[in-house]
Design a protein around this motif. Sequence first.
Motif, PDB file in Angstrom:
ATOM      1  N   VAL A 170       3.834   5.371   6.272  1.00 25.98           N
ATOM      2  CA  VAL A 170       5.208   5.780   5.980  1.00 25.98           C
ATOM      3  C   VAL A 170       5.107   6.869   4.920  1.00 25.98           C
ATOM      4  CG1 VAL A 170       7.475   5.091   5.123  1.00 25.98           C
ATOM      5  CG2 VAL A 170       6.146   3.503   6.522  1.00 25.98           C
ATOM      6  N   ASP A 171       5.557   8.070   5.254  1.00 27.52           N
ATOM      7  CA  ASP A 171       5.439   9.225   4.367  1.00 27.52           C
ATOM      8  C   ASP A 171       3.987   9.447   3.960  1.00 27.52           C
ATOM      9  OD1 ASP A 171       6.372  11.441   2.993  1.00 27.52           O
ATOM     10  OD2 ASP A 171       6.785  10.316   1.155  1.00 27.52           O
ATOM     11  N   GLY A 172       3.087   9.292   4.915  1.00 21.67           N
ATOM     12  CA  GLY A 172       1.687   9.597   4.695  1.00 21.67           C
ATOM     13  C   GLY A 172       0.873   8.503   4.032  1.00 21.67           C
ATOM     14  N   ILE A 173       1.495   7.363   3.730  1.00 23.04           N
ATOM     15  CA  ILE A 173       0.783   6.272   3.071  1.00 23.04           C
ATOM     16  C   ILE A 173       0.905   5.017   3.930  1.00 23.04           C
ATOM     17  CG2 ILE A 173       0.607   4.863   0.990  1.00 23.04           C
ATOM     18  CD1 ILE A 173       2.019   7.113  -0.522  1.00 23.04           C
ATOM     19  N   PRO A 174      -0.205   4.361   4.290  1.00 24.09           N
ATOM     20  CA  PRO A 174      -0.121   3.119   5.068  1.00 24.09           C
ATOM     21  C   PRO A 174       0.781   2.107   4.358  1.00 24.09           C
ATOM     22  CG  PRO A 174      -2.378   3.875   4.949  1.00 24.09           C
ATOM     23  CD  PRO A 174      -1.605   4.743   4.006  1.00 24.09           C
ATOM     24  N   ALA A 175       1.618   1.439   5.121  1.00 24.46           N
ATOM     25  CA  ALA A 175       2.621   0.551   4.548  1.00 24.46           C
ATOM     26  C   ALA A 175       2.015  -0.520   3.648  1.00 24.46           C
ATOM     27  CB  ALA A 175       3.429  -0.102   5.667  1.00 24.46           C
ATOM     28  N   THR A 176       0.865  -1.043   4.026  1.00 21.66           N
ATOM     29  CA  THR A 176       0.265  -2.154   3.288  1.00 21.66           C
ATOM     30  C   THR A 176      -0.155  -1.754   1.877  1.00 21.66           C
ATOM     31  OG1 THR A 176      -0.472  -3.067   5.398  1.00 21.66           O
ATOM     32  CG2 THR A 176      -1.521  -3.941   3.422  1.00 21.66           C
ATOM     33  N   GLY A 177      -0.384  -0.476   1.640  1.00 23.99           N
ATOM     34  CA  GLY A 177      -0.725  -0.006   0.307  1.00 23.99           C
ATOM     35  C   GLY A 177       0.298   0.959  -0.250  1.00 23.99           C
ATOM     36  N   ASN A 178       1.530   0.858   0.245  1.00 23.92           N
ATOM     37  CA  ASN A 178       2.566   1.833  -0.087  1.00 23.92           C
ATOM     38  C   ASN A 178       3.463   1.288  -1.199  1.00 23.92           C
ATOM     39  OD1 ASN A 178       4.849   3.596  -0.026  1.00 23.92           O
ATOM     40  ND2 ASN A 178       4.296   4.177   2.067  1.00 23.92           N
TER      41      ASN A 178
ATOM     42  N   ALA B  59      -3.385  -2.433  -2.469  1.00 20.78           N
ATOM     43  CA  ALA B  59      -2.491  -3.435  -1.883  1.00 20.78           C
ATOM     44  C   ALA B  59      -1.806  -4.271  -2.959  1.00 20.78           C
ATOM     45  CB  ALA B  59      -3.262  -4.331  -0.920  1.00 20.78           C
ATOM     46  N   ILE B  60      -2.546  -4.706  -3.975  1.00 21.22           N
ATOM     47  CA  ILE B  60      -1.932  -5.533  -5.021  1.00 21.22           C
ATOM     48  C   ILE B  60      -0.981  -4.702  -5.871  1.00 21.22           C
ATOM     49  CG2 ILE B  60      -3.691  -5.272  -6.822  1.00 21.22           C
ATOM     50  CD1 ILE B  60      -2.029  -8.596  -5.854  1.00 21.22           C
ATOM     51  N   LEU B  61      -1.301  -3.443  -6.114  1.00 21.05           N
ATOM     52  CA  LEU B  61      -0.390  -2.568  -6.844  1.00 21.05           C
ATOM     53  C   LEU B  61       0.898  -2.324  -6.058  1.00 21.05           C
ATOM     54  CD1 LEU B  61      -2.871   0.094  -8.316  1.00 21.05           C
ATOM     55  CD2 LEU B  61      -1.581  -1.637  -9.590  1.00 21.05           C
ATOM     56  N   ALA B  62       0.778  -2.344  -4.729  1.00 19.91           N
ATOM     57  CA  ALA B  62       1.957  -2.158  -3.879  1.00 19.91           C
ATOM     58  C   ALA B  62       2.831  -3.398  -3.813  1.00 19.91           C
ATOM     59  CB  ALA B  62       1.523  -1.754  -2.471  1.00 19.91           C
ATOM     60  N   GLY B  63       2.318  -4.534  -4.292  1.00 16.01           N
ATOM     61  CA  GLY B  63       3.127  -5.749  -4.299  1.00 16.01           C
ATOM     62  C   GLY B  63       2.818  -6.714  -3.179  1.00 16.01           C
ATOM     63  N   LEU B  64       1.682  -6.518  -2.494  1.00 19.12           N
ATOM     64  CA  LEU B  64       1.315  -7.406  -1.392  1.00 19.12           C
ATOM     65  C   LEU B  64       0.810  -8.741  -1.934  1.00 19.12           C
ATOM     66  CD1 LEU B  64       0.870  -7.374   1.810  1.00 19.12           C
ATOM     67  CD2 LEU B  64      -1.536  -7.194   1.210  1.00 19.12           C
ATOM     68  N   ASP B  65       1.370  -9.844  -1.443  1.00 15.23           N
ATOM     69  CA  ASP B  65       0.996 -11.171  -1.934  1.00 15.23           C
ATOM     70  C   ASP B  65      -0.154 -11.785  -1.149  1.00 15.23           C
ATOM     71  OD1 ASP B  65       3.094 -11.158  -3.835  1.00 15.23           O
ATOM     72  OD2 ASP B  65       4.512 -11.735  -2.276  1.00 15.23           O
ATOM     73  N   ILE B  66      -0.044 -11.803   0.174  1.00 16.08           N
ATOM     74  CA  ILE B  66      -1.042 -12.490   1.008  1.00 16.08           C
ATOM     75  C   ILE B  66      -1.758 -11.483   1.895  1.00 16.08           C
ATOM     76  CG2 ILE B  66      -1.436 -14.235   2.785  1.00 16.08           C
ATOM     77  CD1 ILE B  66       0.966 -15.747   1.798  1.00 16.08           C
TER      78      ILE B  66
END
Length: 728
Positions: free
Chosen positions: A238-246, A290-297
């Motif tokens: 999304v806007d050049g950044i994979p969603a999982t690390g966005n 991923a953790i900086l992006a707020g991914l929990d699991i």
Amino acid sequence: MTTSTVNHLLKQMTIKEKIAQLLQLAGPFFKGSDQQGQITGPMAEMPIEEEHILNSSSVLGVSGAKEVISIQQKHLEENRLGIPLLFMADIVHGYKTIFPVPLAIGCSWDLELAKKSTEIAAKEAAVSGVHVTFAPMVDLVRDPRWGRVMESTGEDPHLNSLFAKAFVEGFQKENLTSDTESVAACVKHFAAYGAAQAGRDYNTVDLSERQLRESYLPAYKAALDAGCEMVMTAFNTVDGIPATGNKELMRDLLREEWGFDGVLISDWGAVKELIAHGVAEDEKEAAKKAILAGLDIEMMTACYAQYLEELVEQGEIDIKLIDEAVLRILTLKEKLDLFNNPCRGASIEAEKAIVGHADHRKASRDLAAKSTVLLKNNHQTLPLSRNQKIALIGPFGDSNDLLGPWAGVGVKDEAVTMIKALKDHLPENNLIFSEGSSIEKITQSQLDEALQAASQADVVVLALGESSSMSGEANSRTNIQLPQAQLELIKTVAKEGKPVVTVLFNGRPLDLHGVVEHSDALLEAWFPGTEGGNALVDLLYGKVSPSAKLSMSFPYNVGQVPVYYNHFNTGRPKGAPDAQEHYVSDYMDSPNDPLFPFGFGLSYTSFAYDQFELSTDELTADSVIEASIRVKNTGSCSGEEIVQLYIRDFSGEIVRPVKELKDFCRISLEPGESEIIRFSIKEEQLRYHHKDLSFTSDAGKFEVFAGPNSQDTHSLFFTLKMKGGHTS
């Protein structure tokens, strides 16, 4: 357990235990699983330690009361703090009782039946041990080449949002804690997965933020507003950044702007895929992003398990990021009452009584009938009469491949086939069957047999379509016609001169050239689910009159796609008065319009629309316009009609679609009966995202349309008058 107790539990956890809570593993990793130790393929290469498994947060893809209870009990025997597992699975359109695929449900425009389908799915899944379903999938879809269009309810943001809300309310019901027949919902795939370029799965998405907010985000927001507990990230950029690390998408928009504080989970392997995308050099950097992006699991890769502790020790991430993720996971477990009741609704005895119950199958049958779209019915070929001799021909005539992709634990052998349903309905001598062809191959002997069957019949019913493996995840296609073998079959059989009724089974809109011109009647059945055959016989013989309307346009040919009703005009639309006829936005070899547009669907009766009126032609921020139109049943049988209201903004700051669905109403009329349908138009319905992304409306001229679909409409005009020219 209270929130304060959850916080107290968090304080007792070691950093290794916390990080393990952020890991989701498939069933074979766990003791007590029926497949324990059967770790194959990419899973076998995962660097998973025993400590990771003992402290993992959740189990992927396991259901069945016996196995769930076994895994949970063995887990709690060894987990130091007694933290139970979450059991998650893809319960998309049914657990054991399979309903039509979501794209078909979208065509029902029936929110109550849609909600009921997920209530039943939740009930069957919960008693079988499932706590969380990876549904609803609310990605807006405009390209039928993409196999996963079957998981969505279609191309319209408003309709998708209504279905998202209904699905979540059905899955979660009113109280997850006390109602053990509910499951937590996980809306997916955040965000804009349905806009994958060229309809190719996992491909790049490149949208403006305004388009993202205008078309693709509303359905996710509707699911969250309905209380959806979880969100799954998308595979795409999304806007050049994979969603999982966005971070901008997940932490800034989802968490900060929208206030979502539930659990955010990756799709399968998506954290490690940040490397292949080219935004992470290695698994350590993937974990950090991923953790900086707020991914929990993290689902089914081990970047977190391997590197989060090291990242904390090196000061590259704050331990608070891990703590907040763990707290969200523990809070969900608390909401599901797993600390008090680790096995929750799982019951071997109740499972036997509830799963696949006759009432559930009846609901599936009703929804399948409501989801099947009548696309053509020349000379009132349908409904059929029991006195007619029928030749059932085609690879789906005796096929149980009716469940479609993502069919839970549904069993194909339990699906009601066309031939079984027809045999139950017709006198023995009034049905002849010939396979005609397989899905993709045909022989001369099959053709000869099909022609022989057709010659003996009064009417030919052709059962054609895609196999379920031709739709769904990773099943994108550039050719969306029926396989050539089936096109040859229908062309040959039609030469016999008998009326031809074609029933289509598929998971995407198709290019129907080679089908529509040889069919006197055409029913789009999609993948109709467990009771598909019975539902279709109900329709074929008039027990039910079709009422479904397309929630996704059918292209004239694949070269048009993406083709959708709510498109923008160009400076030279077809028929532009100040351009030479050739120099307009048009194809040389195809019409611009789809073969069958959004909202289209016929009935066995006919409806006339007239007396379209507006209560006033001026609207303000504080007033309401009432739009009314009379609908009359002008046919010879009762029927249901879905009356649709669209609006166009003629002059916005940003280019506006040629029309947008704003409301609809389902009515039932007897022959000769009429009804005045009234819609309320308010200023808030005219708002959109402007250049600065403010959500406001513009003063000026608007056109309002009412009719049976997005093309065949009556229209009138009104003016929005606002102080300062716009409002928020």
